[in-house]
Design a protein around this motif. Structure first.
Motif, PDB file in Angstrom:
ATOM      1  N   THR A  33       0.871  -1.167   0.000  1.00  0.00           N
ATOM      2  CA  THR A  33       0.000   0.000   0.000  1.00  0.00           C
ATOM      3  C   THR A  33       0.910   1.220   0.000  1.00  0.00           C
ATOM      4  O   THR A  33       2.105   1.115   0.271  1.00  0.00           O
ATOM      5  N   PHE A  34       0.353   2.357  -0.300  1.00  0.00           N
ATOM      6  CA  PHE A  34       1.145   3.573  -0.384  1.00  0.00           C
ATOM      7  C   PHE A  34       0.708   4.550   0.682  1.00  0.00           C
ATOM      8  O   PHE A  34      -0.473   4.809   0.851  1.00  0.00           O
ATOM      9  N   ARG A  35       1.671   5.077   1.403  1.00  0.00           N
ATOM     10  CA  ARG A  35       1.415   6.056   2.454  1.00  0.00           C
ATOM     11  C   ARG A  35       1.957   7.397   1.986  1.00  0.00           C
ATOM     12  O   ARG A  35       3.126   7.507   1.626  1.00  0.00           O
ATOM     13  N   GLU A  36       1.099   8.405   1.985  1.00  0.00           N
ATOM     14  CA  GLU A  36       1.486   9.748   1.566  1.00  0.00           C
ATOM     15  C   GLU A  36       1.495  10.667   2.781  1.00  0.00           C
ATOM     16  O   GLU A  36       0.555  10.659   3.563  1.00  0.00           O
ATOM     17  N   GLU A  37       2.572  11.426   2.926  1.00  0.00           N
ATOM     18  CA  GLU A  37       2.654  12.375   4.025  1.00  0.00           C
ATOM     19  C   GLU A  37       3.360  13.634   3.568  1.00  0.00           C
ATOM     20  O   GLU A  37       4.206  13.594   2.675  1.00  0.00           O
ATOM     21  N   MET A  38       3.032  14.743   4.202  1.00  0.00           N
ATOM     22  CA  MET A  38       3.710  16.006   3.962  1.00  0.00           C
ATOM     23  C   MET A  38       4.797  16.142   5.031  1.00  0.00           C
ATOM     24  O   MET A  38       4.519  16.039   6.226  1.00  0.00           O
ATOM     25  N   VAL A  39       6.041  16.349   4.576  1.00  0.00           N
ATOM     26  CA  VAL A  39       7.189  16.405   5.476  1.00  0.00           C
ATOM     27  C   VAL A  39       7.982  17.665   5.138  1.00  0.00           C
ATOM     28  O   VAL A  39       8.070  18.053   3.971  1.00  0.00           O
ATOM     29  N   LEU A  40       8.578  18.275   6.134  1.00  0.00           N
ATOM     30  CA  LEU A  40       9.446  19.419   5.878  1.00  0.00           C
ATOM     31  C   LEU A  40      10.603  18.994   4.985  1.00  0.00           C
ATOM     32  O   LEU A  40      11.134  17.887   5.124  1.00  0.00           O
ATOM     33  N   VAL A  41      10.987  19.848   4.062  1.00  0.00           N
ATOM     34  CA  VAL A  41      12.043  19.535   3.097  1.00  0.00           C
ATOM     35  C   VAL A  41      13.329  19.144   3.818  1.00  0.00           C
ATOM     36  O   VAL A  41      14.034  18.233   3.407  1.00  0.00           O
ATOM     37  N   ASP A  42      13.632  19.806   4.920  1.00  0.00           N
ATOM     38  CA  ASP A  42      14.851  19.514   5.674  1.00  0.00           C
ATOM     39  C   ASP A  42      14.823  18.131   6.318  1.00  0.00           C
ATOM     40  O   ASP A  42      15.872  17.567   6.618  1.00  0.00           O
ATOM     41  N   LYS A  43      13.652  17.580   6.548  1.00  0.00           N
ATOM     42  CA  LYS A  43      13.511  16.320   7.279  1.00  0.00           C
ATOM     43  C   LYS A  43      13.212  15.111   6.389  1.00  0.00           C
ATOM     44  O   LYS A  43      12.983  14.022   6.892  1.00  0.00           O
ATOM     45  N   VAL A  44      13.216  15.262   5.065  1.00  0.00           N
ATOM     46  CA  VAL A  44      12.847  14.176   4.158  1.00  0.00           C
ATOM     47  C   VAL A  44      13.784  12.992   4.312  1.00  0.00           C
ATOM     48  O   VAL A  44      13.345  11.846   4.440  1.00  0.00           O
ATOM     49  N   GLN A  45      15.084  13.223   4.318  1.00  0.00           N
ATOM     50  CA  GLN A  45      16.050  12.123   4.427  1.00  0.00           C
ATOM     51  C   GLN A  45      15.908  11.393   5.760  1.00  0.00           C
ATOM     52  O   GLN A  45      15.979  10.167   5.810  1.00  0.00           O
ATOM     53  N   GLU A  46      15.683  12.124   6.849  1.00  0.00           N
ATOM     54  CA  GLU A  46      15.466  11.503   8.153  1.00  0.00           C
ATOM     55  C   GLU A  46      14.209  10.649   8.142  1.00  0.00           C
ATOM     56  O   GLU A  46      14.188   9.553   8.695  1.00  0.00           O
ATOM     57  N   TYR A  47      13.161  11.157   7.520  1.00  0.00           N
ATOM     58  CA  TYR A  47      11.891  10.431   7.476  1.00  0.00           C
ATOM     59  C   TYR A  47      12.035   9.120   6.699  1.00  0.00           C
ATOM     60  O   TYR A  47      11.565   8.077   7.130  1.00  0.00           O
ATOM     61  N   LEU A  48      12.706   9.173   5.554  1.00  0.00           N
ATOM     62  CA  LEU A  48      12.876   7.970   4.765  1.00  0.00           C
ATOM     63  C   LEU A  48      13.786   6.955   5.447  1.00  0.00           C
ATOM     64  O   LEU A  48      13.582   5.747   5.334  1.00  0.00           O
ATOM     65  N   ALA A  49      14.777   7.416   6.166  1.00  0.00           N
ATOM     66  CA  ALA A  49      15.703   6.517   6.858  1.00  0.00           C
ATOM     67  C   ALA A  49      15.078   5.894   8.111  1.00  0.00           C
ATOM     68  O   ALA A  49      15.503   4.838   8.553  1.00  0.00           O
ATOM     69  N   SER A  50      14.044   6.538   8.651  1.00  0.00           N
ATOM     70  CA  SER A  50      13.455   6.076   9.910  1.00  0.00           C
ATOM     71  C   SER A  50      12.623   4.814   9.760  1.00  0.00           C
ATOM     72  O   SER A  50      12.362   4.120  10.723  1.00  0.00           O
ATOM     73  N   GLY A  51      12.166   4.503   8.547  1.00  0.00           N
ATOM     74  CA  GLY A  51      11.311   3.337   8.364  1.00  0.00           C
ATOM     75  C   GLY A  51       9.855   3.703   8.574  1.00  0.00           C
ATOM     76  O   GLY A  51       9.486   4.862   8.674  1.00  0.00           O
ATOM     77  N   VAL A  52       8.994   2.701   8.672  1.00  0.00           N
ATOM     78  CA  VAL A  52       7.553   2.922   8.811  1.00  0.00           C
ATOM     79  C   VAL A  52       7.234   3.369  10.220  1.00  0.00           C
ATOM     80  O   VAL A  52       7.722   2.809  11.190  1.00  0.00           O
ATOM     81  N   LYS A  53       6.406   4.412  10.328  1.00  0.00           N
ATOM     82  CA  LYS A  53       5.977   4.907  11.634  1.00  0.00           C
ATOM     83  C   LYS A  53       4.595   4.439  11.937  1.00  0.00           C
ATOM     84  O   LYS A  53       3.775   4.253  11.135  1.00  0.00           O
TER      85      LYS A  53
END
Length: 53
Positions: A33-53
């Protein structure tokens, strides 16, 4: 209605945000399934590295 949302983001600093779409595999069925979220541009790499929340 989409125009109103876009206009609101533009006025409120919408360029600081990025839409991140992540594929998430269901442990029950194995389907993706696809999860869409709005993330601050500065935090995109952190969000992708963190795994599923």
């Amino acid at each position: 209605m989409a125009k109103k949302v876009v206009a609101t983001l533009k006025v409120a600093g919408g360029k600081d945000w990025a839409k991140v779409i992540r594929a998430v595999k269901s442990p029950k069925t194995g389907a993706y399934t696809f999860r869409e979220e709005m993330v601050l541009v500065d935090k995109v790499q952190e969000y992708l590295a963190s795994g599923v929340k």
